[in-house]
Scaffold this motif. Structure first.
Motif, mmCIF file in Angstrom:
data_model
loop_
_atom_site.group_PDB
_atom_site.id
_atom_site.type_symbol
_atom_site.label_atom_id
_atom_site.label_comp_id
_atom_site.label_asym_id
_atom_site.label_seq_id
_atom_site.Cartn_x
_atom_site.Cartn_y
_atom_site.Cartn_z
ATOM 1 N N ALA A 228 0.826 -1.209 0.000
ATOM 2 C CA ALA A 228 0.000 0.000 0.000
ATOM 3 C C ALA A 228 0.860 1.259 0.000
ATOM 4 N N ALA A 229 1.793 1.338 0.917
ATOM 5 C CA ALA A 229 2.653 2.524 0.994
ATOM 6 C C ALA A 229 3.578 2.652 -0.206
ATOM 7 N N PRO A 230 4.276 1.574 -0.640
ATOM 8 C CA PRO A 230 5.140 1.705 -1.816
ATOM 9 C C PRO A 230 4.397 2.129 -3.084
ATOM 10 N N GLY A 231 3.125 1.753 -3.196
ATOM 11 C CA GLY A 231 2.360 2.097 -4.392
ATOM 12 C C GLY A 231 1.471 3.310 -4.232
ATOM 13 N N ALA A 232 1.638 4.037 -3.125
ATOM 14 C CA ALA A 232 0.715 5.133 -2.814
ATOM 15 C C ALA A 232 0.762 6.267 -3.828
#
Length: 299
Positions: A228-232
């Motif tokens: 989730a965070a890496p692709g935010a």
């Protein structure tokens, strides 16, 4: 939290059209005396044809053998929208892997056919739509415990590259249904050519999902929540059915909570839809609505 409900007439039209195509294909296959897997392959071919999607052969090399089944419509434009199918018939019961994970109702394929975009493709998952002789050599873990594992991701990653090459695209918009949404999230976080991400009734947190359904953890798979965070930074919209008990809307909220507060992402709740019903009926209104990069609110 944004909510979306299709018009009554649109729901009727989509339901009648999808049901008619699926029923006709299954009836024809049954009359021909085919096995369930063959009937499902024929049904998928009919659904693809009704959505103006033609079979697409993909050269995925050693990363994906045999190559994934795929369908596409190749029109103008640099952006290719790729739909990724759900988990399908992964298990015969809670403990026994299926001999053939081909879905009885390929919802991602139906959604792809409803997409009016000029350049659209749909990817099956490992093991789906294969004849028995090809299935015999595959590890059932690819559609069970390792369905979101690195080797499954490598296969789909190679398929995305092959689809871009075959259809002359430079950018990708990924749309994943159910388990295909989990894979879309994981794939998008590891690529630089994904300009938009849409998930539909997706399994966005496998740890929470297995706990909800009291099933064994998918120990060999990656958890999309970790991406989730890496692709935010990728514009995205997770869609969820208001009545979905398989992947309920709170999974979407849990997923977005892992992103920075500044991320422009929102959950789109489809009123009256569950994990299978109401999604295709609502899709014509959703897919032609505001693009994912217009999403500005969070749950």
């Amino acid at each position: 939290m944004p909510r979306h409900g299709p018009t009554r007439e649109r729901r009727r039209q989509a339901r009648r059209g999808a049901a008619a195509v699926l029923a006709l294909a299954l009836f024809a296959a049954g009359c021909a005396g085919e096995m369930p897997g063959a009937a499902r392959r024929r049904a998928a071919a009919a659904i693809a044809a009704s959505g103006r999607l033609a079979p697409l052969a993909l050269d995925t090399g050693a990363a994906c053998r045999p190559p994934l089944a795929a369908w596409a419509r190749n029109g103008p434009g640099e952006t290719l929208t790729v739909y990724i199918e759900g988990d399908g018939a992964a298990y015969r019961d809670r403990l026994t892997p299926s001999d053939d994970p081909t879905p009885a109702d390929p919802l991602a394929l139906r959604l792809a056919g409803l997409d009016p975009g000029p350049k659209v493709a749909c990817l099956a998952r490992p093991g789906q739509y294969l004849p028995p002789e090809a299935l015999a050599g595959l590890d059932p873990a690819l559609w069970t415990t390792a369905r979101y594992a690195p080797r499954a991701l490598a296969c789909l990653d190679a398929a995305l590259d092959a689809a871009k090459s075959a259809l002359g695209a430079g950018r990708l918009r990924l749309v994943g249904y159910s388990g295909g949404g989990a894979l879309a999230v994981l794939l998008a976080a590891g690529r630089t050519d994904v300009v938009a991400l849409v998930t539909v009734a997706a399994n966005l947190d496998t740890e929470a999902w297995t706990a909800l359904h009291r099933v064994a953890p998918l120990a060999a798979s990656r958890n999309p929540a970790e991406a989730a965070a890496p692709g935010a930074a990728i514009p995205q919209v997770p869609d969820a059915g208001s009545d979905d008990r398989n992947t309920p809307p709170w999974l979407c909220r849990r997923f977005l909570a892992r992103m920075p507060e500044t991320t422009a992402a929102r959950c789109l709740v489809i009123e009256g839809a569950d994990h299978r019903h109401g999604l295709a009926e609502a899709w014509p209104g959703i897919v032609t609505g505001p693009p994912p990069d217009a999403a500005t609110s969070r749950p």
